[in-house]
Design a protein around this motif. Structure first.
Motif, PDB file in Angstrom:
ATOM      1  N   ARG A   1      14.895   4.698 -12.734  1.00  0.00           N
ATOM      2  CA  ARG A   1      14.268   4.100 -11.569  1.00  0.00           C
ATOM      3  C   ARG A   1      13.351   4.794 -10.912  1.00  0.00           C
ATOM      4  NH1 ARG A   1      17.145   0.311  -6.949  1.00  0.00           N
ATOM      5  NH2 ARG A   1      15.542   0.494  -5.394  1.00  0.00           N
ATOM      6  N   ILE A   2      12.339   4.059 -10.473  1.00  0.00           N
ATOM      7  CA  ILE A   2      11.121   4.407  -9.447  1.00  0.00           C
ATOM      8  C   ILE A   2      11.064   3.781  -8.531  1.00  0.00           C
ATOM      9  CG2 ILE A   2       9.468   3.188 -11.019  1.00  0.00           C
ATOM     10  CD1 ILE A   2       7.615   5.576 -10.302  1.00  0.00           C
ATOM     11  N   ASP A   3      10.653   4.274  -7.132  1.00  0.00           N
ATOM     12  CA  ASP A   3      10.304   3.672  -5.908  1.00  0.00           C
ATOM     13  C   ASP A   3       8.956   3.793  -5.292  1.00  0.00           C
ATOM     14  OD1 ASP A   3      13.155   1.993  -4.820  1.00  0.00           O
ATOM     15  OD2 ASP A   3      13.682   4.126  -5.768  1.00  0.00           O
ATOM     16  N   PHE A   4       8.443   2.962  -4.958  1.00  0.00           N
ATOM     17  CA  PHE A   4       7.021   3.273  -4.530  1.00  0.00           C
ATOM     18  C   PHE A   4       6.797   2.707  -2.995  1.00  0.00           C
ATOM     19  CE2 PHE A   4       7.124   0.158  -8.047  1.00  0.00           C
ATOM     20  CZ  PHE A   4       7.040  -0.918  -7.426  1.00  0.00           C
ATOM     21  N   PRO A   5       5.522   2.787  -2.503  1.00  0.00           N
ATOM     22  CA  PRO A   5       5.604   2.262  -0.974  1.00  0.00           C
ATOM     23  C   PRO A   5       5.321   0.712  -1.019  1.00  0.00           C
ATOM     24  CG  PRO A   5       3.903   3.949  -1.515  1.00  0.00           C
ATOM     25  CD  PRO A   5       4.389   3.794  -2.898  1.00  0.00           C
ATOM     26  N   ALA A   6       5.713   0.295   0.151  1.00  0.00           N
ATOM     27  CA  ALA A   6       5.634  -1.172   0.339  1.00  0.00           C
ATOM     28  C   ALA A   6       4.346  -1.495   0.571  1.00  0.00           C
ATOM     29  CB  ALA A   6       6.370  -1.629   1.575  1.00  0.00           C
ATOM     30  N   PHE A   7       3.279  -0.492   0.743  1.00  0.00           N
ATOM     31  CA  PHE A   7       1.744  -1.035   1.141  1.00  0.00           C
ATOM     32  C   PHE A   7       0.888   0.195   0.018  1.00  0.00           C
ATOM     33  CE2 PHE A   7       2.838   1.078   4.892  1.00  0.00           C
ATOM     34  CZ  PHE A   7       2.053   2.212   4.975  1.00  0.00           C
ATOM     35  N   GLU A   8      -0.244  -0.229  -0.149  1.00  0.00           N
ATOM     36  CA  GLU A   8      -1.135   0.547  -0.967  1.00  0.00           C
ATOM     37  C   GLU A   8      -2.829   0.287  -0.486  1.00  0.00           C
ATOM     38  OE1 GLU A   8      -0.275   2.391  -3.783  1.00  0.00           O
ATOM     39  OE2 GLU A   8       1.519   1.900  -4.675  1.00  0.00           O
ATOM     40  N   ASP A   9      -3.472   1.111  -0.959  1.00  0.00           N
ATOM     41  CA  ASP A   9      -4.845   1.232  -0.701  1.00  0.00           C
ATOM     42  C   ASP A   9      -5.097  -0.412  -1.222  1.00  0.00           C
ATOM     43  OD1 ASP A   9      -6.674   3.653  -0.498  1.00  0.00           O
ATOM     44  OD2 ASP A   9      -7.782   1.926  -1.078  1.00  0.00           O
ATOM     45  N   ALA A  10      -5.881  -1.099  -0.663  1.00  0.00           N
ATOM     46  CA  ALA A  10      -6.300  -2.352  -1.293  1.00  0.00           C
ATOM     47  C   ALA A  10      -6.862  -2.558  -2.522  1.00  0.00           C
ATOM     48  CB  ALA A  10      -7.205  -3.250  -0.035  1.00  0.00           C
ATOM     49  N   GLY A  11      -7.806  -1.512  -2.726  1.00  0.00           N
ATOM     50  CA  GLY A  11      -8.712  -1.438  -3.904  1.00  0.00           C
ATOM     51  C   GLY A  11      -8.107  -1.556  -5.088  1.00  0.00           C
TER      52      GLY A  11
ATOM     53  N   GLU B   1      -4.247 -14.587  -1.741  1.00  0.00           N
ATOM     54  CA  GLU B   1      -2.881 -14.349  -1.277  1.00  0.00           C
ATOM     55  C   GLU B   1      -2.445 -13.031  -0.730  1.00  0.00           C
ATOM     56  OE1 GLU B   1      -0.771 -15.437  -4.828  1.00  0.00           O
ATOM     57  OE2 GLU B   1      -1.428 -17.634  -4.733  1.00  0.00           O
ATOM     58  N   MET B   2      -3.303 -12.070  -0.781  1.00  0.00           N
ATOM     59  CA  MET B   2      -2.966 -10.864  -0.347  1.00  0.00           C
ATOM     60  C   MET B   2      -2.996 -10.553   1.247  1.00  0.00           C
ATOM     61  SD  MET B   2      -4.152  -8.001  -3.119  1.00  0.00           S
ATOM     62  CE  MET B   2      -5.802  -7.723  -2.554  1.00  0.00           C
ATOM     63  N   TYR B   3      -1.873  -9.992   1.632  1.00  0.00           N
ATOM     64  CA  TYR B   3      -1.918  -9.439   2.953  1.00  0.00           C
ATOM     65  C   TYR B   3      -2.443  -8.348   3.235  1.00  0.00           C
ATOM     66  CZ  TYR B   3       1.695 -12.962   4.188  1.00  0.00           C
ATOM     67  OH  TYR B   3       2.525 -13.890   4.500  1.00  0.00           O
ATOM     68  N   THR B   4      -3.959  -8.200   3.667  1.00  0.00           N
ATOM     69  CA  THR B   4      -4.823  -7.035   3.506  1.00  0.00           C
ATOM     70  C   THR B   4      -5.187  -6.932   5.011  1.00  0.00           C
ATOM     71  OG1 THR B   4      -5.486  -7.396   1.475  1.00  0.00           O
ATOM     72  CG2 THR B   4      -6.937  -6.023   2.730  1.00  0.00           C
ATOM     73  N   PHE B   5      -5.131  -5.581   5.459  1.00  0.00           N
ATOM     74  CA  PHE B   5      -5.652  -5.404   6.938  1.00  0.00           C
ATOM     75  C   PHE B   5      -6.135  -3.933   7.040  1.00  0.00           C
ATOM     76  CE2 PHE B   5      -1.786  -2.664   7.793  1.00  0.00           C
ATOM     77  CZ  PHE B   5      -0.805  -3.189   6.834  1.00  0.00           C
ATOM     78  N   GLU B   6      -6.682  -3.717   8.163  1.00  0.00           N
ATOM     79  CA  GLU B   6      -7.067  -2.397   8.458  1.00  0.00           C
ATOM     80  C   GLU B   6      -6.247  -1.561   9.289  1.00  0.00           C
ATOM     81  OE1 GLU B   6     -11.478  -1.806   8.968  1.00  0.00           O
ATOM     82  OE2 GLU B   6     -11.134  -0.960  10.644  1.00  0.00           O
ATOM     83  N   ASP B   7      -5.648  -0.337   8.775  1.00  0.00           N
ATOM     84  CA  ASP B   7      -4.661   0.211   9.939  1.00  0.00           C
ATOM     85  C   ASP B   7      -5.731   0.849  10.857  1.00  0.00           C
ATOM     86  OD1 ASP B   7      -5.676   2.558   8.882  1.00  0.00           O
ATOM     87  OD2 ASP B   7      -3.614   2.885   7.581  1.00  0.00           O
TER      88      ASP B   7
END
Ligand code: HAM
Length: 416
Positions: A37-47, A63-69
């Protein structure tokens, strides 16, 4: 009144047994095949996603949920898991481990789609990836693993669809032939396909529009334009799948919706509904790790949507076992009895017996009604009289028979 955002849903307790069933079968399958098993973050760099899934795909384009933090970083809620795993493989130097590295994951996935049955804006994927080997035997393993998962879940009437879409060397030649073919039909294509023809001609083959499908049905087939290495790879894979007696069907219109695929692509579809409601899909992506900054590393993987699996379990009426729950309810009447109930519940739980303890000051009748609704096997009733005599009343909820027994013998009786 607030509501869950469109295309998302709460998974209420009464649904949870489906989820545990699928997750347990999936994890067991991974254990059998040696995937960790591996787990990774729910968000990543958009690129990461533009680079891997491809700028010309529906996922990246629409379809992507992209935003600036708040720190000015361009972030995307993950629309799939493969890119994250490849990022982690490169970031943590997993090429130093014995290859192939075999990993699996469960993840929430976000795509801004038009919600409908089996299509949501947040869904949950189970997926796995085998990274670091181009042996077609690995493709056969990954495909077999998907098929065996659905077998172990007990979902009948599924089809296994297979295709090969070639590599960097042979794909351009095939695309040229395909474009040439479609040049004769431009006026008959839907507006989406007209745009795709310039940007991503492979996707014309899996258009859902009926008239486009007729044109796609007789289009040139990628499998006929493979270079020698890809052709050998595909023919070995089919031979291995034959050895495993998997009922696969080659369909030249299977191309998948993500741009990173090379060679093998496959899907598992419900026989009745076909590609509209694909239950799982995957394929090889031999260039992706290199494109993300790693060494050239071949890889293959698969993912399935848990919501779609559960829809199939329900529509095919697969019997799913309930989750274990407490089998004892403790009812009490009077202050001394309440004290005794608090101590007794704790003692029984410490002995490994699940207990639901009545709270508040309901009548005995109301407490027993609650026990009945909860579906427990036994109710233990304590009144102040029982406290004085060091007994409890044990009631069998299935036949309403009850008897007084010494408190000291209760644990043993319940264990029996
Ligand atoms: P995908 O085909 O885009 O592949 O998604 C995998 C599965 O997720 C689908 O077969 C479907 O069951 C489910 N799914 C996709 N979108 C939705 C949605 N909007 N609502 C509900 N379920 C959905 C991938 O994501 C690749 N990463 C698979 C892969 C792994 N390829 C190589 N390795």
């Amino acid at each position: 009144m607030y509501q869950a955002p469109r295309g998302t849903s709460d998974i209420l307790p009464q649904e949870q047994y489906y989820w545990r069933y699928v997750e347990t079968k999936a994890a067991n399958t991974c254990q059998l095949y040696g995937y960790e098993r591996i787990d990774f973050p729910a968000f990543e760099d958009a690129g990461l996603f533009t680079r891997s899934i491809g700028a010309e795909t529906d996922i990246v384009d629409k379809e992507m949920y992209t935003f600036e933090d708040r720190g000015g970083n361009k972030i995307t809620l993950i629309p799939e898991g493969t890119a994250s795993i490849c990022r982690a493989y490169v970031e943590h130097g997993l090429h130093n481990l014995p290859q192939p590295v075999k990993l699996y994951y469960f993840a929430s996935v976000f795509r801004y789609e038009r919600p409908q049955a089996g299509r949501y804006r947040q869904h949950h994927q189970f997926g796995y990836e085998a990274i670091g080997d181009d042996d077609p035997a690995l493709d056969a393993e990954v495909i077999n693993m998907a098929w065996q998962l659905f077998q172990s879940l007990g979902i009948p009437r599924l089809s296994l669809i297979l295709n090969s879409i070639g590599c960097k060397i042979c794909r351009p030649g095939y695309l040229a032939v395909l474009k040439n073919y479609y040049a004769n039909y431009v006026n008959e294509l839907c507006s989406d396909c007209k745009t795709r023809l310039g940007r991503n001609p492979l996707r014309l083959l899996d258009c859902k529009n009926l008239s486009c499908q007729q044109i796609a049905d007789v289009a040139p087939k990628s499998a006929d334009y493979l270079c020698q290495e890809c052709a050998e790879h595909f023919s070995q894979l089919k031979r291995y799948l034959g050895l495993l007696e998997l009922p696969f069907v080659v369909n030249h219109r299977l191309v998948r919706g993500l741009d990173y695929y090379t060679r093998t692509v496959f899907e598992v579809q419900p026989e009745a509904e076909g590609s509209q409601s694909t239950i799982g899909g995957g394929g090889r992506y031999d260039n992706l790790i290199e494109e993300l900054g790693g060494k050239p590393t071949p890889a293959i993987g698969f993912a399935t949507g848990i919501e779609r699996i559960i829809l199939n379990l329900k529509s095919q009426q697969v019997l799913v076992p309930p989750l274990p729950k407490p089998e004892v309810f403790i009812a009490h009447l009077g202050n001394d009895a309440r004290d005794e109930a608090i101590k007794l519940s704790f003692k029984l739980r410490q002995a490994g017996i699940g207990v639901i303890e009545s709270t508040g000051s309901k009548s005995l009748k109301a407490q027993l009604r609650q026990a009945n609704t909860l579906g427990v096997n036994h109710a233990v009733i304590i009144g102040d009289q029982e406290v004085k005599s060091g007994t409890v009343i044990l009631r069998d909820m299935t036949n309403a028979r009850q008897e007084a027994i010494p408190l000291a013998r209760l644990e043993e009786r319940l264990k029996q």
